[in-house]
Design a protein around this motif. Sequence first.
Motif, PDB file in Angstrom:
ATOM      1  N   THR A  43      66.368  17.491  -1.362  1.00 35.04           N
ATOM      2  CA  THR A  43      65.275  16.643  -1.856  1.00 35.04           C
ATOM      3  C   THR A  43      65.664  15.171  -1.788  1.00 35.04           C
ATOM      4  OG1 THR A  43      64.617  18.408  -3.342  1.00 35.04           O
ATOM      5  CG2 THR A  43      63.775  16.207  -3.856  1.00 35.04           C
ATOM      6  N   LEU A  44      66.903  14.877  -2.148  1.00 31.86           N
ATOM      7  CA  LEU A  44      67.378  13.495  -2.095  1.00 31.86           C
ATOM      8  C   LEU A  44      67.317  12.974  -0.655  1.00 31.86           C
ATOM      9  CD1 LEU A  44      68.704  11.067  -3.518  1.00 31.86           C
ATOM     10  CD2 LEU A  44      70.927  12.130  -3.100  1.00 31.86           C
ATOM     11  N   TYR A  45      67.731  13.802   0.281  1.00 35.45           N
ATOM     12  CA  TYR A  45      67.674  13.397   1.694  1.00 35.45           C
ATOM     13  C   TYR A  45      66.227  13.133   2.106  1.00 35.45           C
ATOM     14  CZ  TYR A  45      68.338  13.408   6.742  1.00 35.45           C
ATOM     15  OH  TYR A  45      68.337  13.045   8.065  1.00 35.45           O
ATOM     16  N   PHE A  46      65.330  14.025   1.709  1.00 31.00           N
ATOM     17  CA  PHE A  46      63.905  13.870   2.067  1.00 31.00           C
ATOM     18  C   PHE A  46      63.359  12.554   1.496  1.00 31.00           C
ATOM     19  CE2 PHE A  46      62.020  18.286   3.195  1.00 31.00           C
ATOM     20  CZ  PHE A  46      63.129  18.583   3.977  1.00 31.00           C
ATOM     21  N   LEU A  47      63.711  12.249   0.253  1.00 27.56           N
ATOM     22  CA  LEU A  47      63.203  11.025  -0.387  1.00 27.56           C
ATOM     23  C   LEU A  47      63.762   9.786   0.306  1.00 27.56           C
ATOM     24  CD1 LEU A  47      63.476  11.944  -4.195  1.00 27.56           C
ATOM     25  CD2 LEU A  47      61.384  11.748  -2.841  1.00 27.56           C
ATOM     26  N   ARG A  48      65.054   9.807   0.550  1.00 29.10           N
ATOM     27  CA  ARG A  48      65.682   8.634   1.169  1.00 29.10           C
ATOM     28  C   ARG A  48      65.146   8.377   2.572  1.00 29.10           C
ATOM     29  NH1 ARG A  48      72.143   9.399   0.264  1.00 29.10           N
ATOM     30  NH2 ARG A  48      72.316   8.659  -1.880  1.00 29.10           N
ATOM     31  N   VAL A  51      60.864  11.861   4.554  1.00 30.58           N
ATOM     32  CA  VAL A  51      60.474  13.030   5.347  1.00 30.58           C
ATOM     33  C   VAL A  51      59.117  13.519   4.841  1.00 30.58           C
ATOM     34  CG1 VAL A  51      61.089  15.413   5.957  1.00 30.58           C
ATOM     35  CG2 VAL A  51      62.884  13.670   5.717  1.00 30.58           C
ATOM     36  N   ASP A  52      58.185  13.694   5.753  1.00 28.96           N
ATOM     37  CA  ASP A  52      56.854  14.185   5.387  1.00 28.96           C
ATOM     38  C   ASP A  52      56.954  15.706   5.221  1.00 28.96           C
ATOM     39  OD1 ASP A  52      54.283  15.098   5.224  1.00 28.96           O
ATOM     40  OD2 ASP A  52      53.555  13.999   6.985  1.00 28.96           O
ATOM     41  N   GLN A  53      56.821  16.153   3.961  1.00 31.44           N
ATOM     42  CA  GLN A  53      57.039  17.579   3.660  1.00 31.44           C
ATOM     43  C   GLN A  53      56.023  18.494   4.316  1.00 31.44           C
ATOM     44  OE1 GLN A  53      57.167  17.963  -0.605  1.00 31.44           O
ATOM     45  NE2 GLN A  53      58.419  16.136  -0.783  1.00 31.44           N
ATOM     46  N   SER A  54      54.878  17.924   4.706  1.00 30.98           N
ATOM     47  CA  SER A  54      53.833  18.779   5.301  1.00 30.98           C
ATOM     48  C   SER A  54      53.991  18.872   6.816  1.00 30.98           C
ATOM     49  CB  SER A  54      52.451  18.233   4.951  1.00 30.98           C
ATOM     50  OG  SER A  54      52.349  16.918   5.455  1.00 30.98           O
ATOM     51  N   ASP A  55      54.964  18.142   7.365  1.00 33.15           N
ATOM     52  CA  ASP A  55      55.161  18.143   8.814  1.00 33.15           C
ATOM     53  C   ASP A  55      56.361  19.034   9.156  1.00 33.15           C
ATOM     54  OD1 ASP A  55      55.968  17.554  11.412  1.00 33.15           O
ATOM     55  OD2 ASP A  55      55.290  15.465  11.287  1.00 33.15           O
ATOM     56  N   ALA A 101      58.706  20.884  -5.270  1.00 37.17           N
ATOM     57  CA  ALA A 101      57.862  20.855  -4.064  1.00 37.17           C
ATOM     58  C   ALA A 101      58.710  21.105  -2.822  1.00 37.17           C
ATOM     59  CB  ALA A 101      57.146  19.516  -3.969  1.00 37.17           C
ATOM     60  N   VAL A 102      59.862  20.445  -2.760  1.00 38.81           N
ATOM     61  CA  VAL A 102      60.712  20.610  -1.571  1.00 38.81           C
ATOM     62  C   VAL A 102      61.246  22.049  -1.491  1.00 38.81           C
ATOM     63  CG1 VAL A 102      62.876  19.874  -0.473  1.00 38.81           C
ATOM     64  CG2 VAL A 102      61.323  18.164  -1.446  1.00 38.81           C
ATOM     65  N   SER A 103      61.600  22.613  -2.646  1.00 37.64           N
ATOM     66  CA  SER A 103      62.168  23.964  -2.614  1.00 37.64           C
ATOM     67  C   SER A 103      61.109  25.038  -2.374  1.00 37.64           C
ATOM     68  CB  SER A 103      62.956  24.249  -3.898  1.00 37.64           C
ATOM     69  OG  SER A 103      62.106  24.199  -5.008  1.00 37.64           O
ATOM     70  N   HIS A 106      59.061  26.815   3.162  1.00 38.47           N
ATOM     71  CA  HIS A 106      59.649  28.011   3.770  1.00 38.47           C
ATOM     72  C   HIS A 106      60.968  27.723   4.501  1.00 38.47           C
ATOM     73  CE1 HIS A 106      59.826  31.847   5.904  1.00 38.47           C
ATOM     74  NE2 HIS A 106      60.060  31.142   6.992  1.00 38.47           N
ATOM     75  N   ASP A 107      60.935  26.754   5.410  1.00 43.50           N
ATOM     76  CA  ASP A 107      62.127  26.510   6.239  1.00 43.50           C
ATOM     77  C   ASP A 107      63.317  26.016   5.420  1.00 43.50           C
ATOM     78  OD1 ASP A 107      60.532  27.278   8.240  1.00 43.50           O
ATOM     79  OD2 ASP A 107      60.589  25.412   9.386  1.00 43.50           O
ATOM     80  N   VAL A 108      63.018  25.302   4.352  1.00 46.82           N
ATOM     81  CA  VAL A 108      64.104  24.845   3.468  1.00 46.82           C
ATOM     82  C   VAL A 108      64.759  26.061   2.831  1.00 46.82           C
ATOM     83  CG1 VAL A 108      64.623  23.597   1.320  1.00 46.82           C
ATOM     84  CG2 VAL A 108      63.050  22.590   3.003  1.00 46.82           C
ATOM     85  N   ARG A 109      63.947  26.978   2.351  1.00 52.33           N
ATOM     86  CA  ARG A 109      64.502  28.167   1.676  1.00 52.33           C
ATOM     87  C   ARG A 109      65.314  29.026   2.648  1.00 52.33           C
ATOM     88  NH1 ARG A 109      63.094  27.913  -3.274  1.00 52.33           N
ATOM     89  NH2 ARG A 109      64.537  29.594  -3.681  1.00 52.33           N
ATOM     90  N   VAL A 110      64.773  29.204   3.859  1.00 48.42           N
ATOM     91  CA  VAL A 110      65.484  30.053   4.822  1.00 48.42           C
ATOM     92  C   VAL A 110      66.891  29.498   5.056  1.00 48.42           C
ATOM     93  CG1 VAL A 110      65.527  30.800   7.247  1.00 48.42           C
ATOM     94  CG2 VAL A 110      63.391  30.900   5.940  1.00 48.42           C
TER      95      VAL A 110
END
Length: 226
Positions: A43-48, A51-55, A101-103, A106-110
């Motif tokens: 999540t920290l990486y996504f925020l920094r 990263v668009d979570q829907s893409d 939200a980030v967790s 699907h791909d994050v969990r896998v």
Amino acid sequence: MSKNIVVAIDGYSSCGKSTLAKALAKKLHFIYVDSGAMYRAVTLYFLRNNVDQSDISQVAEALKNIHLNFHSRDYETHITLNDEEVSEEIRQMPVSDNVSAVSAIHDVRVEMVKQQQRMGKSKNIVMDGRDIGTAVFPHADVKIFMTADPKVRAERRYKEMIGKNPDITLEEVFKNIANRDYQDTTRKESPLVRADDAIILDNTDLTPQQQLDFALDRIHPLITNI
Ligand code: DC
């Protein structure tokens, strides 16, 4: 050598999972893995990196660039994100507010589950999280499902946070916990749910020592041979 032992601890946000997991690992000389720290670091990486979570392609690209490592010192969680120590920063509110939200992606969990399963393959391990006894280690030797009154959980977390973050309010902490409970239990991907064979541990009125004794009573019969 006998088979390695896996202890899975799942439960709601801030109900003391890591306190129990750490104490168990210390007592039994097992490895402790805080799976929530992995979702927090992602999540920290996504925020920094915005990263668009829907893409899906941005998420996939980001996951390729994220390298997480645990460094255990005194059973405290020290996690690095691409070689940077982020253990403190992942506990701050911006990450706490976005991690559910980030967790849920699907791909994050896998990717995280794959890494977690690798860690528990041959070593005695205590892992805490939301889906450890259901998705990561459905055949764990011991499964504990923790819960506690949400108000008590918020007060405990608030006391932990106020020293480092004097502006935080109890209400803010309570809302964050309630939101995460809602998102974690209602998401499509591996929602937080008690595994059928998990022992329930409600620690609203228990001390850390009482919880440890409760868990050890269940684990000891399994490990007399190791
Ligand atoms: O354990 P924690 O509160 O640090 O976890 C942060 C978030 O990560 C939590 O709100 C949901 C997510 N999580 C998850 O989805 N699966 C796990 N195994 C661990 C955490």
